[in-house]
Design a protein around this motif. Sequence first.
Motif, PDB file in Angstrom:
ATOM      1  N   VAL A   4       0.826  -1.200   0.000  1.00 42.85           N
ATOM      2  CA  VAL A   4       0.000   0.000   0.000  1.00 42.85           C
ATOM      3  C   VAL A   4       0.863   1.255   0.000  1.00 42.85           C
ATOM      4  N   LEU A   5       0.642   2.110  -0.992  1.00 42.55           N
ATOM      5  CA  LEU A   5       1.333   3.397  -1.058  1.00 42.55           C
ATOM      6  C   LEU A   5       0.390   4.465  -0.517  1.00 42.55           C
ATOM      7  N   VAL A   6       0.803   5.149   0.540  1.00 40.30           N
ATOM      8  CA  VAL A   6      -0.030   6.164   1.193  1.00 40.30           C
ATOM      9  C   VAL A   6       0.340   7.544   0.660  1.00 40.30           C
ATOM     10  N   GLY A   7      -0.664   8.297   0.218  1.00 37.83           N
ATOM     11  CA  GLY A   7      -0.435   9.683  -0.171  1.00 37.83           C
ATOM     12  C   GLY A   7      -0.257  10.524   1.082  1.00 37.83           C
ATOM     13  N   LEU A   8       0.955  11.033   1.290  1.00 38.29           N
ATOM     14  CA  LEU A   8       1.295  11.702   2.555  1.00 38.29           C
ATOM     15  C   LEU A   8       1.641  13.161   2.313  1.00 38.29           C
ATOM     16  N   SER A   9       0.764  14.067   2.746  1.00 41.52           N
ATOM     17  CA  SER A   9       1.032  15.497   2.592  1.00 41.52           C
ATOM     18  C   SER A   9       1.772  16.060   3.799  1.00 41.52           C
ATOM     19  N   GLY A  10       1.602  15.392   4.949  1.00 42.86           N
ATOM     20  CA  GLY A  10       2.146  15.915   6.208  1.00 42.86           C
ATOM     21  C   GLY A  10       1.071  16.550   7.058  1.00 42.86           C
ATOM     22  N   GLY A  11      -0.149  16.693   6.488  1.00 44.39           N
ATOM     23  CA  GLY A  11      -1.266  17.256   7.229  1.00 44.39           C
ATOM     24  C   GLY A  11      -1.932  16.216   8.117  1.00 44.39           C
ATOM     25  N   PRO A  12      -2.899  16.642   8.957  1.00 38.14           N
ATOM     26  CA  PRO A  12      -3.528  15.726   9.926  1.00 38.14           C
ATOM     27  C   PRO A  12      -4.154  14.490   9.296  1.00 38.14           C
ATOM     28  N   ASP A  13      -4.871  14.645   8.191  1.00 35.71           N
ATOM     29  CA  ASP A  13      -5.586  13.519   7.588  1.00 35.71           C
ATOM     30  C   ASP A  13      -4.629  12.421   7.139  1.00 35.71           C
ATOM     31  N   SER A  14      -3.624  12.783   6.342  1.00 37.42           N
ATOM     32  CA  SER A  14      -2.718  11.769   5.798  1.00 37.42           C
ATOM     33  C   SER A  14      -1.797  11.190   6.868  1.00 37.42           C
ATOM     34  N   VAL A  15      -1.448  12.008   7.853  1.00 33.15           N
ATOM     35  CA  VAL A  15      -0.609  11.511   8.955  1.00 33.15           C
ATOM     36  C   VAL A  15      -1.391  10.493   9.777  1.00 33.15           C
ATOM     37  N   CYS A  16      -2.662  10.813  10.041  1.00 34.51           N
ATOM     38  CA  CYS A  16      -3.535   9.887  10.761  1.00 34.51           C
ATOM     39  C   CYS A  16      -3.677   8.579   9.979  1.00 34.51           C
ATOM     40  N   LEU A  17      -3.909   8.669   8.683  1.00 28.00           N
ATOM     41  CA  LEU A  17      -4.054   7.481   7.845  1.00 28.00           C
ATOM     42  C   LEU A  17      -2.800   6.614   7.902  1.00 28.00           C
ATOM     43  N   LEU A  18      -1.643   7.232   7.709  1.00 27.02           N
ATOM     44  CA  LEU A  18      -0.390   6.480   7.715  1.00 27.02           C
ATOM     45  C   LEU A  18      -0.168   5.791   9.061  1.00 27.02           C
ATOM     46  N   HIS A  19      -0.423   6.515  10.134  1.00 30.10           N
ATOM     47  CA  HIS A  19      -0.161   5.986  11.469  1.00 30.10           C
ATOM     48  C   HIS A  19      -1.108   4.829  11.802  1.00 30.10           C
ATOM     49  N   ILE A  20      -2.382   4.956  11.424  1.00 27.67           N
ATOM     50  CA  ILE A  20      -3.347   3.879  11.680  1.00 27.67           C
ATOM     51  C   ILE A  20      -2.989   2.637  10.864  1.00 27.67           C
ATOM     52  N   LEU A  21      -2.646   2.806   9.599  1.00 28.36           N
ATOM     53  CA  LEU A  21      -2.251   1.659   8.783  1.00 28.36           C
ATOM     54  C   LEU A  21      -0.977   1.013   9.320  1.00 28.36           C
ATOM     55  N   TYR A  22      -0.086   1.832   9.861  1.00 25.43           N
ATOM     56  CA  TYR A  22       1.137   1.303  10.480  1.00 25.43           C
ATOM     57  C   TYR A  22       0.780   0.406  11.666  1.00 25.43           C
ATOM     58  N   ASN A  23      -0.210   0.849  12.458  1.00 24.56           N
ATOM     59  CA  ASN A  23      -0.631   0.053  13.608  1.00 24.56           C
ATOM     60  C   ASN A  23      -1.397  -1.203  13.203  1.00 24.56           C
ATOM     61  N   LEU A  24      -1.929  -1.224  11.974  1.00 22.96           N
ATOM     62  CA  LEU A  24      -2.715  -2.362  11.502  1.00 22.96           C
ATOM     63  C   LEU A  24      -1.930  -3.295  10.578  1.00 22.96           C
ATOM     64  N   LYS A  25      -0.709  -2.904  10.227  1.00 22.72           N
ATOM     65  CA  LYS A  25      -0.015  -3.627   9.156  1.00 22.72           C
ATOM     66  C   LYS A  25       0.258  -5.088   9.505  1.00 22.72           C
ATOM     67  N   ASN A  26       0.505  -5.379  10.783  1.00 19.41           N
ATOM     68  CA  ASN A  26       0.747  -6.774  11.159  1.00 19.41           C
ATOM     69  C   ASN A  26      -0.551  -7.582  11.149  1.00 19.41           C
ATOM     70  N   ASP A  27      -1.622  -6.980  11.678  1.00 20.00           N
ATOM     71  CA  ASP A  27      -2.918  -7.675  11.686  1.00 20.00           C
ATOM     72  C   ASP A  27      -3.405  -7.931  10.264  1.00 20.00           C
ATOM     73  N   LEU A  28      -3.251  -6.945   9.382  1.00 19.63           N
ATOM     74  CA  LEU A  28      -3.756  -7.061   8.017  1.00 19.63           C
ATOM     75  C   LEU A  28      -2.745  -7.722   7.081  1.00 19.63           C
ATOM     76  N   GLU A  29      -1.502  -7.878   7.583  1.00 17.47           N
ATOM     77  CA  GLU A  29      -0.418  -8.484   6.791  1.00 17.47           C
ATOM     78  C   GLU A  29      -0.190  -7.723   5.482  1.00 17.47           C
ATOM     79  N   ILE A  30       0.081  -6.436   5.623  1.00 22.87           N
ATOM     80  CA  ILE A  30       0.332  -5.568   4.478  1.00 22.87           C
ATOM     81  C   ILE A  30       1.681  -4.881   4.626  1.00 22.87           C
ATOM     82  N   GLU A  31       2.202  -4.340   3.508  1.00 22.18           N
ATOM     83  CA  GLU A  31       3.423  -3.540   3.518  1.00 22.18           C
ATOM     84  C   GLU A  31       3.054  -2.104   3.155  1.00 22.18           C
ATOM     85  N   LEU A  32       3.817  -1.155   3.712  1.00 20.54           N
ATOM     86  CA  LEU A  32       3.511   0.260   3.518  1.00 20.54           C
ATOM     87  C   LEU A  32       4.653   1.027   2.875  1.00 20.54           C
ATOM     88  N   GLY A  33       4.269   2.044   2.082  1.00 16.88           N
ATOM     89  CA  GLY A  33       5.178   3.047   1.569  1.00 16.88           C
ATOM     90  C   GLY A  33       4.436   4.367   1.563  1.00 16.88           C
TER      91      GLY A  33
END
Length: 472
Positions: A21-50
Amino acid sequence: MVKKVKDFIIENNLLNKGDRVLVGLSGGPDSVCLLHILYNLKNDLEIELGAAHINHMLRGNEAIEDEEYSKRLCESLNIEFFSTRINIHKISKEKGISEEMAGREERYSFFEKIKEQEGYNKIAIAHNLNDHAETVILNLMRGSGMEGLCGIRVKREGGIIRPILCLSRDEIEEYCRINDLNPRIDKTNLENIYGRNKIRHDILPYMKKNFNDDIIETINRMSKLIQIDNDYLNKEVEWYYSKYCEKRPDNLIILKDAFSLDLALLTRLIRKSLFNFSEKYNNIEMKHIYEVIELSKNTTNKRIYLPNNIICENVYGDIYLKDKIKVLSKENNKEENEVIINKIDLENNTIEYNGYLIEFKIINNLKNNIEFSNNVLIKYFDYDNIKEELKIRQRRNGDKMIPLGMKNSKKLKDIFINLKIPSEERKEVPIVVFDDEIAWIVGYRVSESFKVTNKTSRILKITFRRKEKSNA
């Protein structure tokens, strides 16, 4: 909130085991929240992030600081980070579009590029419930119809997903505060210089205060109901599209019978055709769709120009969608292709012309011993009626010929019209000329002047074959 997003992802089947999963990251609250939540879920969902970041070069040092913040955040989470800098102001001027639109186009283009180059299969975008409500109201004011009132889709083609579309802006800001993420704040989002910001800061707060305290959720529920009806109609359109539309290498044709459909289906069929041709939904509004419908009622060869470099032309009731840049480039190319061969050089000769291999053969007429082909690209002529030369060229203004079986000449233009050959294809039809008289409109008509008769002693057989395209 992490559990809420996880449930939303599962409910809408946004991610699968092994997804990159490639996350569109602007640095603003929305994208930072998205990235951080997916980071916390990556092991449960068995996904890789960029993560991918674009510096739009619109806010000077603040934009550079946004880029640096995004990079540091990814480093702290051990997430691969990609970034680029694009002068959006310059691009918007060059394309004649708003900075908002230019920024959106460049963002998605960059995300898609990284996705393909680095092997990601999903692109996660940080739209939230408030964004969704703002989009619905914005589309309502634009008069965009049912499709616009559906708002922001949870997922769309190309692997684009929106995992935090279930969260409100307040929830996102609370998540960032609790996790001490300190996202960047784009001050232009606080200014009423864009239409969306006016909805965000003026219209929605007014509606919430004076009409409905739960307006964001209410708009969300309404758009979900509209999505159900709209999705059903779009499924119906799939069948009509396969029946009434033809996709070709250089154009897309909407057959005239399509315009007898019910308006609810017809407008969707036209919208689908415009997207399938240009691969862009942006900039197409209902007024453009109605222009296409009106065009279908007009005379042939009339054309209109639509956004996304689309030309629509009425060709005997059928509507042709064409690429504006290609069409105008072709029309502005005045160079004429012509081949001239002396009569004495025709025997067993082969030449090339505009994608054809053309073979010439002289045959002695042995009284009914010749088997004449019915192939429209093979014709026979009285060789002795040719005085000096043969030409193969494109048609010219004022061209005339005497069609086989007729006594008087007829303009090629009228012949093409009667044959219903689209105007842009007429220049591509080879014309065979003996001396200064047209003998053959290749594939369509031959001349009375050079027909084979019982008195013909030598026959010129001409065969056109399309060259095979190289696989190189």
